[in-house]
Design a protein around this motif. Structure first.
Motif, short mmCIF file in Angstrom:
data_model
loop_
_atom_site.label_atom_id
_atom_site.label_comp_id
_atom_site.label_asym_id
_atom_site.label_seq_id
_atom_site.Cartn_x
_atom_site.Cartn_y
_atom_site.Cartn_z
N LEU A 102 124.16 13.54 3.00
CA LEU A 102 123.46 13.64 4.26
C LEU A 102 122.82 15.11 4.50
O LEU A 102 123.63 16.06 4.11
N ALA A 103 121.90 15.07 5.39
CA ALA A 103 121.41 16.34 5.76
C ALA A 103 120.84 16.47 7.11
O ALA A 103 120.31 15.37 7.53
N SER A 104 120.77 17.43 7.86
CA SER A 104 120.15 17.57 9.12
C SER A 104 119.67 19.14 9.39
O SER A 104 120.17 19.98 8.75
N ASN A 105 118.14 18.90 9.80
CA ASN A 105 117.48 20.23 10.31
C ASN A 105 117.89 20.63 11.47
O ASN A 105 117.40 21.66 11.95
N GLY A 106 118.75 19.98 12.16
CA GLY A 106 119.02 20.11 13.54
C GLY A 106 118.25 19.98 14.68
O GLY A 106 118.44 20.18 15.99
N LYS A 107 116.87 19.22 14.40
CA LYS A 107 115.92 18.90 15.30
C LYS A 107 116.05 17.79 15.93
O LYS A 107 116.83 16.69 15.61
N GLU A 108 115.35 17.63 17.19
CA GLU A 108 115.70 16.49 17.99
C GLU A 108 114.13 15.87 18.18
O GLU A 108 113.42 16.72 18.66
N VAL A 109 114.01 14.73 17.74
CA VAL A 109 112.51 14.34 17.93
C VAL A 109 112.79 12.54 18.14
O VAL A 109 114.01 12.13 18.11
N ASN A 110 111.76 12.10 18.48
CA ASN A 110 111.84 10.50 18.64
C ASN A 110 112.24 9.68 17.21
O ASN A 110 112.05 10.39 16.17
N PHE A 111 112.16 8.45 17.53
CA PHE A 111 112.82 7.67 16.28
C PHE A 111 111.62 8.02 15.14
O PHE A 111 112.15 7.95 13.97
N GLU A 112 110.41 7.65 15.34
CA GLU A 112 109.37 7.59 14.67
C GLU A 112 109.38 8.91 13.64
O GLU A 112 109.12 9.02 12.45
N ALA A 113 109.20 9.82 14.44
CA ALA A 113 109.14 11.43 13.96
C ALA A 113 110.61 11.67 13.15
O ALA A 113 110.13 12.05 12.06
#
Length: 202
Positions: A93-104
């Protein structure tokens, strides 16, 4: 691990192509369209190992792979230390910490060779939850409502084999087609245009 393995294989292929194109390397059977070498001896007069490659190339490739493996393990350790990645079962699992909508969020994960994090059991749910807690943000999961209102599936179309819904959820009845994970690890159906934390799995 498949994500990293593809980079290792790409690097090895690039090394061979560079050697063939720029160095004065002898022709190597089985590479770059030359007949397959499997089960045959190396070049005439050259010592070779069981792979059939000339000894000096077999040793070079072995050393390159050892070096890449070492560097990848160091990179994994650094990313794990900073909370950027986490291993759970066969997944990374990985995260870039960004918040975007589902499609993005989905597009971002797919462009990196993965997909949105999708818990298949409690252990995976807890691993995803660790990112949600770290960033203190709700996160989209790789789950969407199917054709029947209130019936959710994995984004690959398969039925859910594990759920962790809040009581009385899902309750959007066709109006809330995506799924959020809250900061306690439980799920709720939501609209897909909200901005949520991106967590990918590979």
């Amino acid at each position: 691990m498949l994500f990293y393995l593809s980079y290792v294989l790409t690097a090895v292929a690039a090394l061979l192509v560079t050697c063939h194109a720029q160095c004065k390397c002898p022709e190597i059977p089985g590479l770059l369209g030359i007949p397959e070498l499997s089960g045959r001896d190396g070049l005439k007069g050259q010592p070779h190992l069981s792979s059939g490659l000339p000894y000096y190339l077999d040793t070079e490739l072995h050393n390159v792979l050892i070096n890449l493996k070492h560097r990848l393990s160091r990179l994994e350790a650094v990313l794990a230390l900073t909370g950027k990645i986490r291993e759970v079962g066969e997944k990374i699992l990985a995260s870039n910490g960004k918040e975007v909508n589902f499609e993005a969020a989905l597009k971002s994960c797919e462009s990196a060779g993965g997909t949105l994090a999708t818990p298949m059991n409690e252990e995976e749910n807890n691993a995803i939850l660790s990112f949600v807690k770290q960033y203190n943000r709700y996160a989209y999961l790789g789950i969407k409502e199917g054709e029947t209102p209130g019936k959710f599936k994995y984004i690959n179309g398969m039925p859910l084999n594990y759920t962790n819904w809040y009581q009385y959820e899902p309750n959007g009845k066709g109006k809330e087609k995506c799924v959020d994970m809250y900061t306690d690890g439980r799920w709720i159906d939501r609209k897909c245009n909200l901005y949520r934390l991106t967590i990918c799995e590979f």
